[in-house]
Design a protein around this motif. Structure first.
Motif, PDB file in Angstrom:
ATOM      1  N   TYR A  62       0.771  -1.326   0.148  1.00  0.00           N
ATOM      2  CA  TYR A  62      -0.071  -0.023   0.031  1.00  0.00           C
ATOM      3  C   TYR A  62       0.898   1.343   0.138  1.00  0.00           C
ATOM      4  O   TYR A  62       1.691   1.362   0.836  1.00  0.00           O
ATOM      5  CB  TYR A  62      -0.866  -0.093   1.262  1.00  0.00           C
ATOM      6  N   TYR A  63       0.431   2.094  -0.859  1.00  0.00           N
ATOM      7  CA  TYR A  63       1.060   3.304  -1.114  1.00  0.00           C
ATOM      8  C   TYR A  63       0.443   4.522  -0.696  1.00  0.00           C
ATOM      9  O   TYR A  63      -0.720   4.511  -1.192  1.00  0.00           O
ATOM     10  CB  TYR A  63       1.969   3.554  -2.615  1.00  0.00           C
ATOM     11  N   CYS A  64       0.867   5.535   0.005  1.00  0.00           N
ATOM     12  CA  CYS A  64       0.224   6.707  -0.133  1.00  0.00           C
ATOM     13  C   CYS A  64       0.857   7.886  -1.074  1.00  0.00           C
ATOM     14  O   CYS A  64       1.954   7.799  -1.164  1.00  0.00           O
ATOM     15  CB  CYS A  64       0.148   7.411   1.251  1.00  0.00           C
ATOM     16  N   ALA A  65      -0.008   8.611  -1.523  1.00  0.00           N
ATOM     17  CA  ALA A  65       0.516   9.793  -2.590  1.00  0.00           C
ATOM     18  C   ALA A  65      -0.111  11.011  -2.405  1.00  0.00           C
ATOM     19  O   ALA A  65      -1.150  11.072  -1.793  1.00  0.00           O
ATOM     20  CB  ALA A  65       0.393   9.109  -3.937  1.00  0.00           C
ATOM     21  N   ALA A  66       0.307  12.042  -2.901  1.00  0.00           N
ATOM     22  CA  ALA A  66       0.141  13.432  -2.686  1.00  0.00           C
ATOM     23  C   ALA A  66      -0.030  14.114  -3.953  1.00  0.00           C
ATOM     24  O   ALA A  66       0.902  14.011  -4.875  1.00  0.00           O
ATOM     25  CB  ALA A  66       1.084  14.130  -1.728  1.00  0.00           C
ATOM     26  N   ASP A  67      -1.104  15.040  -4.258  1.00  0.00           N
ATOM     27  CA  ASP A  67      -0.946  15.843  -5.423  1.00  0.00           C
ATOM     28  C   ASP A  67      -2.070  17.097  -4.908  1.00  0.00           C
ATOM     29  O   ASP A  67      -2.700  17.074  -4.177  1.00  0.00           O
ATOM     30  CB  ASP A  67      -1.709  15.193  -6.612  1.00  0.00           C
ATOM     31  N   ARG A  68      -1.909  18.051  -5.839  1.00  0.00           N
ATOM     32  CA  ARG A  68      -2.678  19.129  -5.657  1.00  0.00           C
ATOM     33  C   ARG A  68      -4.240  19.075  -5.776  1.00  0.00           C
ATOM     34  O   ARG A  68      -5.087  19.683  -5.146  1.00  0.00           O
ATOM     35  CB  ARG A  68      -2.107  20.458  -6.697  1.00  0.00           C
ATOM     36  N   VAL A  69      -4.421  18.205  -6.858  1.00  0.00           N
ATOM     37  CA  VAL A  69      -5.940  17.832  -6.923  1.00  0.00           C
ATOM     38  C   VAL A  69      -6.203  16.260  -6.877  1.00  0.00           C
ATOM     39  O   VAL A  69      -5.413  15.135  -7.045  1.00  0.00           O
ATOM     40  CB  VAL A  69      -6.140  17.975  -8.551  1.00  0.00           C
ATOM     41  N   SER A  95      -7.658  12.900  -7.611  1.00  0.00           N
ATOM     42  CA  SER A  95      -7.978  11.900  -8.762  1.00  0.00           C
ATOM     43  C   SER A  95      -7.757  10.519  -8.353  1.00  0.00           C
ATOM     44  O   SER A  95      -7.332  10.318  -7.208  1.00  0.00           O
ATOM     45  CB  SER A  95      -7.360  12.344  -9.801  1.00  0.00           C
ATOM     46  N   THR A  96      -8.268   9.847  -9.024  1.00  0.00           N
ATOM     47  CA  THR A  96      -8.009   8.107  -8.952  1.00  0.00           C
ATOM     48  C   THR A  96      -7.037   7.662  -9.867  1.00  0.00           C
ATOM     49  O   THR A  96      -6.598   6.760  -9.638  1.00  0.00           O
ATOM     50  CB  THR A  96      -9.421   7.496  -9.325  1.00  0.00           C
ATOM     51  N   GLY A  97      -6.357   8.447 -10.538  1.00  0.00           N
ATOM     52  CA  GLY A  97      -5.251   8.051 -11.641  1.00  0.00           C
ATOM     53  C   GLY A  97      -3.965   8.176 -10.824  1.00  0.00           C
ATOM     54  O   GLY A  97      -3.190   9.129 -10.308  1.00  0.00           O
ATOM     55  N   SER A  98      -3.158   6.953 -10.953  1.00  0.00           N
ATOM     56  CA  SER A  98      -1.929   7.003 -10.393  1.00  0.00           C
ATOM     57  C   SER A  98      -0.973   8.036 -10.972  1.00  0.00           C
ATOM     58  O   SER A  98      -0.137   8.638 -10.513  1.00  0.00           O
ATOM     59  CB  SER A  98      -1.392   5.822 -10.270  1.00  0.00           C
ATOM     60  N   ASP A  99      -0.983   8.204 -12.150  1.00  0.00           N
ATOM     61  CA  ASP A  99      -0.303   9.157 -12.896  1.00  0.00           C
ATOM     62  C   ASP A  99      -0.526  10.429 -12.592  1.00  0.00           C
ATOM     63  O   ASP A  99       0.311  11.464 -13.082  1.00  0.00           O
ATOM     64  CB  ASP A  99      -0.259   8.915 -14.492  1.00  0.00           C
ATOM     65  N   ARG A 100      -1.492  10.974 -11.822  1.00  0.00           N
ATOM     66  CA  ARG A 100      -1.846  12.253 -11.490  1.00  0.00           C
ATOM     67  C   ARG A 100      -1.159  12.523 -10.156  1.00  0.00           C
ATOM     68  O   ARG A 100      -1.091  13.729 -10.139  1.00  0.00           O
ATOM     69  CB  ARG A 100      -3.314  12.612 -11.329  1.00  0.00           C
ATOM     70  N   TYR A 101      -0.585  11.716  -9.565  1.00  0.00           N
ATOM     71  CA  TYR A 101       0.050  12.096  -8.185  1.00  0.00           C
ATOM     72  C   TYR A 101       1.467  12.345  -8.279  1.00  0.00           C
ATOM     73  O   TYR A 101       2.253  11.467  -8.925  1.00  0.00           O
ATOM     74  CB  TYR A 101      -0.278  11.016  -7.395  1.00  0.00           C
ATOM     75  N   GLU A 102       2.068  13.446  -7.603  1.00  0.00           N
ATOM     76  CA  GLU A 102       3.414  13.709  -7.853  1.00  0.00           C
ATOM     77  C   GLU A 102       4.200  13.351  -6.839  1.00  0.00           C
ATOM     78  O   GLU A 102       5.325  12.951  -7.269  1.00  0.00           O
ATOM     79  CB  GLU A 102       3.366  15.276  -7.763  1.00  0.00           C
ATOM     80  N   TYR A 103       3.775  12.844  -5.653  1.00  0.00           N
ATOM     81  CA  TYR A 103       4.530  12.610  -4.531  1.00  0.00           C
ATOM     82  C   TYR A 103       4.051  11.040  -4.083  1.00  0.00           C
ATOM     83  O   TYR A 103       2.926  11.095  -3.719  1.00  0.00           O
ATOM     84  CB  TYR A 103       4.635  13.528  -3.347  1.00  0.00           C
ATOM     85  N   TRP A 104       5.063  10.347  -3.776  1.00  0.00           N
ATOM     86  CA  TRP A 104       4.512   8.890  -3.456  1.00  0.00           C
ATOM     87  C   TRP A 104       5.767   8.639  -2.045  1.00  0.00           C
ATOM     88  O   TRP A 104       6.752   9.116  -1.982  1.00  0.00           O
ATOM     89  CB  TRP A 104       5.237   7.937  -4.226  1.00  0.00           C
ATOM     90  N   GLY A 105       4.817   7.844  -1.182  1.00  0.00           N
ATOM     91  CA  GLY A 105       6.000   7.161  -0.081  1.00  0.00           C
ATOM     92  C   GLY A 105       6.387   5.640  -0.759  1.00  0.00           C
ATOM     93  O   GLY A 105       6.417   5.268  -1.833  1.00  0.00           O
ATOM     94  N   GLN A 106       7.196   5.330   0.372  1.00  0.00           N
ATOM     95  CA  GLN A 106       7.955   4.032  -0.116  1.00  0.00           C
ATOM     96  C   GLN A 106       6.942   2.855  -0.148  1.00  0.00           C
ATOM     97  O   GLN A 106       7.638   1.656  -0.425  1.00  0.00           O
ATOM     98  CB  GLN A 106       9.128   3.818   0.819  1.00  0.00           C
ATOM     99  N   GLY A 107       5.979   2.668   0.556  1.00  0.00           N
ATOM    100  CA  GLY A 107       5.008   1.756   0.467  1.00  0.00           C
ATOM    101  C   GLY A 107       5.260   0.781   1.791  1.00  0.00           C
ATOM    102  O   GLY A 107       6.087   0.812   2.380  1.00  0.00           O
ATOM    103  N   THR A 108       3.836   0.143   2.257  1.00  0.00           N
ATOM    104  CA  THR A 108       3.860  -0.431   3.408  1.00  0.00           C
ATOM    105  C   THR A 108       3.211  -2.096   2.993  1.00  0.00           C
ATOM    106  O   THR A 108       2.002  -1.832   2.334  1.00  0.00           O
ATOM    107  CB  THR A 108       3.384  -0.075   4.629  1.00  0.00           C
ATOM    108  N   GLN A 109       3.566  -3.057   3.358  1.00  0.00           N
ATOM    109  CA  GLN A 109       3.175  -4.285   2.971  1.00  0.00           C
ATOM    110  C   GLN A 109       1.876  -4.672   4.011  1.00  0.00           C
ATOM    111  O   GLN A 109       2.011  -4.703   5.086  1.00  0.00           O
ATOM    112  CB  GLN A 109       3.980  -5.353   3.042  1.00  0.00           C
ATOM    113  N   VAL A 110       0.880  -4.956   3.345  1.00  0.00           N
ATOM    114  CA  VAL A 110      -0.258  -5.863   3.994  1.00  0.00           C
ATOM    115  C   VAL A 110      -0.505  -7.111   3.619  1.00  0.00           C
ATOM    116  O   VAL A 110      -0.590  -7.298   2.266  1.00  0.00           O
ATOM    117  CB  VAL A 110      -1.573  -4.733   3.760  1.00  0.00           C
ATOM    118  N   THR A 111      -0.584  -7.893   4.563  1.00  0.00           N
ATOM    119  CA  THR A 111      -0.786  -9.378   4.085  1.00  0.00           C
ATOM    120  C   THR A 111      -1.985  -9.887   4.846  1.00  0.00           C
ATOM    121  O   THR A 111      -1.975  -9.791   5.996  1.00  0.00           O
ATOM    122  CB  THR A 111       0.243 -10.267   4.360  1.00  0.00           C
ATOM    123  N   VAL A 112      -3.061 -10.521   4.273  1.00  0.00           N
ATOM    124  CA  VAL A 112      -4.122 -10.984   4.765  1.00  0.00           C
ATOM    125  C   VAL A 112      -4.201 -12.318   4.389  1.00  0.00           C
ATOM    126  O   VAL A 112      -4.420 -12.947   3.412  1.00  0.00           O
ATOM    127  CB  VAL A 112      -5.342 -10.269   4.402  1.00  0.00           C
TER     128      VAL A 112
END
Length: 122
Positions: free
Chosen positions: A94-101, A103-120
């Protein structure tokens, strides 16, 4: 510039809950829309949930509606993803991301975290 750091991932049994956190740093971090995405092995990154900078508007993927809740605490510059009734198919990084607007598109987000694993587990 916004830096994002996720935490809270782990291993949980099906039906259980986890809360992910995304700490944002940067002078204007609280003015950004935030999104959560996930990527399972062999699959493309997909949108999970998003939140406007004020928190007034939220978006959810159909697959998580009613189970996941996104929220933010701008005083702490932190965004949360509360995940309930987890299923094995929620397993992903799971990644969090930030942008000015928002949206649901990953290509629209400018900043990203490194991710954290979720296992169910089933």
């Amino acid at each position: 510039q916004v830096q994002l750091v996720e935490s809270g991932g782990g291993l949980v049994q099906a039906g259980g809950s986890l809360r992910l956190s995304c700490a944002a740093s940067g002078r204007t971090a609280s003015s950004y829309a935030m999104g959560w995405f996930r990527q399972a092995p062999g699959k493309e990154r997909e949108f999970v949930a998003g939140l406007s900078w004020s928190g007034a508007r939220t978006l959810y993927a159909d697959s998580v509606k009613g189970r996941f809740t996104i929220s933010r605490d701008n005083d702490r510059n932190t965004v949360y993803l509360q995940m309930n009734s987890l299923k094995p198919e929620d397993t992903a990084v799971y990644y969090c991301a930030a942008d000015r607007v928002l949206s649901t598109g990953s290509d629209r987000y400018e900043y990203w975290g490194q991710g954290t694993q979720v296992t169910v587990s089933s």
